[in-house]
Design an enzyme around this catalytic site. Structure first.
Site, short mmCIF file in Angstrom:
data_model
loop_
_atom_site.label_atom_id
_atom_site.label_comp_id
_atom_site.label_asym_id
_atom_site.label_seq_id
_atom_site.Cartn_x
_atom_site.Cartn_y
_atom_site.Cartn_z
N LYS A 179 37.79 44.85 54.66
CA LYS A 179 39.15 45.39 54.48
C LYS A 179 39.40 45.52 52.99
O LYS A 179 39.71 44.55 52.29
CB LYS A 179 40.15 44.40 55.10
CG LYS A 179 41.44 45.02 55.63
CD LYS A 179 42.24 45.79 54.63
CE LYS A 179 43.19 44.96 53.82
NZ LYS A 179 43.87 45.71 52.75
N GLU A 254 38.60 33.01 46.89
CA GLU A 254 38.42 33.31 45.46
C GLU A 254 39.76 33.79 44.95
O GLU A 254 40.15 34.94 45.19
CB GLU A 254 37.36 34.41 45.27
CG GLU A 254 35.98 34.06 45.79
CD GLU A 254 35.18 33.21 44.82
OE1 GLU A 254 35.75 32.79 43.78
OE2 GLU A 254 34.01 32.94 45.12
N CYS A 288 40.34 38.18 37.47
CA CYS A 288 40.65 36.80 37.88
C CYS A 288 40.20 35.81 36.82
O CYS A 288 40.85 34.81 36.58
CB CYS A 288 39.98 36.50 39.21
SG CYS A 288 38.22 36.81 39.19
N GLU A 387 49.64 32.97 36.11
CA GLU A 387 48.72 34.11 36.00
C GLU A 387 49.55 35.37 35.84
O GLU A 387 50.31 35.73 36.74
CB GLU A 387 47.84 34.20 37.25
CG GLU A 387 46.79 35.28 37.12
CD GLU A 387 45.94 35.44 38.37
OE1 GLU A 387 46.52 35.51 39.47
OE2 GLU A 387 44.71 35.51 38.23
P1 NAD Z 1 46.58 40.26 47.19
O1 NAD Z 1 46.42 38.87 47.68
O2 NAD Z 1 47.92 40.87 47.24
O3 NAD Z 1 45.61 41.27 47.98
C1 NAD Z 1 44.25 41.01 48.17
C2 NAD Z 1 43.81 41.57 49.51
O4 NAD Z 1 44.51 40.87 50.55
C3 NAD Z 1 44.13 43.05 49.71
O5 NAD Z 1 43.07 43.66 50.41
C4 NAD Z 1 45.37 43.01 50.58
O6 NAD Z 1 45.53 44.16 51.38
C5 NAD Z 1 45.09 41.80 51.44
N1 NAD Z 1 46.28 41.21 52.05
C6 NAD Z 1 47.57 41.28 51.63
N2 NAD Z 1 48.39 40.62 52.49
C7 NAD Z 1 47.60 40.13 53.47
C8 NAD Z 1 47.85 39.35 54.62
N3 NAD Z 1 49.09 38.97 54.97
N4 NAD Z 1 46.79 38.99 55.40
C9 NAD Z 1 45.55 39.36 55.07
N5 NAD Z 1 45.25 40.11 53.99
C10 NAD Z 1 46.27 40.49 53.19
O7 NAD Z 1 46.00 40.22 45.73
P2 NAD Z 1 46.08 41.37 44.66
O8 NAD Z 1 47.38 41.33 43.96
O9 NAD Z 1 45.67 42.65 45.27
O10 NAD Z 1 44.91 40.90 43.68
C11 NAD Z 1 45.17 40.16 42.55
C12 NAD Z 1 44.85 38.68 42.76
O11 NAD Z 1 43.49 38.54 43.13
C13 NAD Z 1 45.00 37.90 41.49
O12 NAD Z 1 45.64 36.69 41.74
C14 NAD Z 1 43.57 37.66 41.04
O13 NAD Z 1 43.39 36.56 40.23
C15 NAD Z 1 42.87 37.54 42.33
N6 NAD Z 1 41.43 37.82 42.18
C16 NAD Z 1 40.55 36.77 42.25
C17 NAD Z 1 39.21 36.99 42.08
C18 NAD Z 1 38.22 35.85 42.15
O14 NAD Z 1 37.04 36.11 42.31
N7 NAD Z 1 38.63 34.60 42.04
C19 NAD Z 1 38.74 38.28 41.84
C20 NAD Z 1 39.65 39.32 41.77
C21 NAD Z 1 41.01 39.06 41.96
#
Ligand code: NAD
Length: 485
Positions: A179, A254, A288, A387
């Site tokens: 997804k 992650e 991240c 963050e």
């Molecule tokens: P997000 O949590 O909003 O979205 C991430 C994914 O989760 C997307 O595909 C989104 O559609 C999905 N999602 C959203 N709501 C959901 C739900 N209720 N159930 C299941 N899936 C759902 O995060 P974002 O804002 O898109 O990304 C930024 C965040 O990701 C930051 O906090 C960043 O630090 C983190 N990040 C971490 C890493 C790592 O490897 N540690 C890498 C990249 C990003």
């Protein structure tokens, strides 16, 4: 700017076939460089996720499940080679979709190929053990795939995150349901095409684009999933873990970070400077493992700040396809979040040490925000604790090693840390005492580190991806005891 692509973008990919989502719905994908609609993507939902999970189980019972580990590895190697052949096009798609400069998109495509090469090579090298046990027995362990694995990925590094999670899961013989994020999923679609064309059996990889609260929630709560790899925010990670817990499904999280780079007075500043700035502004700070906190020992504080500020003023910010130093943020919403922190910095009377400039011909509709360096931020201030996920770095002075360690460990996160010092004893003391998943001494990020296990502690998550370690995470251990007398 609408994109011309070699494939339909408003489809889900299930059981080796591209089809309209069950709802027939679409979502607009925006170009962050000018705010226009690039293409429509599918609004996948629970019915598509259900069909994808069934297709994945069928693949495990069919060609994919019967394939030897060596042959699985060869398929991954073939996908890797095609990804490399198409690296320029993949870079263009990632630039259009995420807003990152072309050179970063190209680096991400090369990283995707490298993950597939690494995991392809490792597929037939993961094995169990024979164990000493009671007389008259032979006991052994087998490494087996979980079964169907769910992969929920964010928008910031789609190719890299698909490479590290889907690549490792396929190497171990799992069948995947992916997804991608609703803000950026072109390279996920392109990857599914490449994998299919490279001979990956139908159903081994299924792709359901859609909204997080629809497709993502359906995937994380599906009873037919055996493992979930989630990369994204802390809040969503907690929802995913709670949903998966209902079926006792293991989850790798992650999540975010507030990673420090610590600069001691004895450091090689010439070597450190590029890493200090790049790790804050790469992908417009939407990383991240961004080094969003720079901790500097007082005797060199003003020198480091001045030299970082010089670099900031030289940064060029503009459209992704112009391939400058920094592109736009992913969305107007993300820009508003970052602007709120900058307003807070002003209201708190914090010292803005430097700000980059957006090029004059950047389109008005793009989500640009000039990278900003904020100095002498108290360690407990929100800018030094939360963050921000944008091109904002805070620079914090410290007195001695104990002070640096207290500040470095003093946030709710623990993903990565960097230490710059020539003192060997201090290097090792800090490497052990820092509470995080990766420590870099006299470097930062180590060029992506495909071979290096990666993941966090505290609010940065749990479980490890990347490196050989990921293969253990994407498999389960079975113990067999044979009584033969
Ligand atoms: P997000 O949590 O909003 O979205 C991430 C994914 O989760 C997307 O595909 C989104 O559609 C999905 N999602 C959203 N709501 C959901 C739900 N209720 N159930 C299941 N899936 C759902 O995060 P974002 O804002 O898109 O990304 C930024 C965040 O990701 C930051 O906090 C960043 O630090 C983190 N990040 C971490 C890493 C790592 O490897 N540690 C890498 C990249 C990003």
């Amino acid at each position: 700017m609408a994109a011309t692509l070699a494939f339909d973008t408003d489809r889900v990919f299930i059981g080796g076939r591209w089809q309209a989502p069950a709802s027939g719905g679409q979502l607009p994908l925006l170009n962050p460089s000018d705010g226009s609609v690039l293409v429509p993507i599918a609004r996948g939902g629970p019915a598509d996720v259900d069909a994808a999970v069934h297709a994945a189980h069928a693949a495990l019972a069919g060609d994919w499940g019967r394939m030897s580990a060596t042959e699985r590895g060869r398929v991954l190697q073939r996908i890797s080679a095609r990804v490399l052949e198409q690296a320029d096009e993949l870079a263009r798609l990632e630039a259009l979709d995420v807003g990152k400069p072309l050179k970063q998109g190209r680096a991400d495509a090369v990283a995707l190929a490298r993950y597939l090469e690494f995991y392809g090579g490792a597929a037939d090298k993961v094995h169990g053990e024979t164990l000493p046990f009671a007389n008259g027995y032979t006991a052994l362990t087998l490494r087996e795939p979980h079964g169907v694995t769910g992969h929920i990925v964010p928008w910031n590094y789609p190719m890299q995150i698909i490479g590290r999670s889907v690549g490792a899961a396929l190497a171990m013989g799992n069948a995947c349901v992916l997804k991608p994020a609703e803000e950026a999923c072109l390279t996920a679609l392109a990857f599914a095409h490449i994998a299919h064309d490279s001979g990956l059996p139908a159903g081994a990889l299924n792709l359901v684009p859609g909204l997080g609260e629809e497709a993502g929630a359906a995937l994380s709560s599906h009873a037919g999933i055996q493992h979930i790899s989630f990369t994204g925010s802390v809040a969503t990670g907690a929802l995913v873990q709670a949903a998966a817990a209902r079926h006792a499904v293991p989850v790798t999280l992650e999540l975010g970070g507030k990673s420090p780079q610590i600069v001691f007075a004895d450091a090689d500043l010439d070597a450190a400077l590029p890493f200090l700035v790049n790790a804050g502004i790469q992908n417009a700070g939407q990383t991240c493992s961004a080094a969003s906190r720079i901790l500097v020992q007082r005797p060199v504080f003003e020198e480091v700040l001045r030299r970082m500020a010089e670099r900031y003023r030289a940064l060029r910010v503009g459209p992704a396809l112009s391939d400058l130093d920094v592109g736009p943020l992913i969305s107007a919403r993300q820009r508003e979040i970052v602007q709120r922190y900058l307003r807070l910095a002003q209201d708190s009377g914090l010292r803005i040490a430097a700000q980059a400039e957006v090029v004059a011909d950047a389109p008005d509709g793009g989500f640009y925000l000039p990278p900003t360096l904020v100095a002498e931020v108290p360690p407990e201030h929100a800018l030094a604790q939360e963050e921000i996920f944008g091109p904002v770095q805070v620079v914090i002075p410290f007195d001695d090693e104990a002070d640096a360690l207290r500040i470095a460990n003093g946030t709710p996160y623990g993903l990565v840390a960097g230490v710059w010092t020539r003192d060997g004893g201090r290097q090792l003391r800090l490497a052990r005492a820092l509470k995080c998943g990766q420590v870099f001494i006299n470097n930062y990020g180590a060029g992506g580190g495909i071979e290096l296990p990666f993941g966090g502690v505290k609010l940065s998550g749990h479980g490890r991806e990347k490196g050989f370690e990921a293969l253990y995470g994407f498999s389960t251990l079975k113990t067999i005891a044979i009584h033969h007398g």
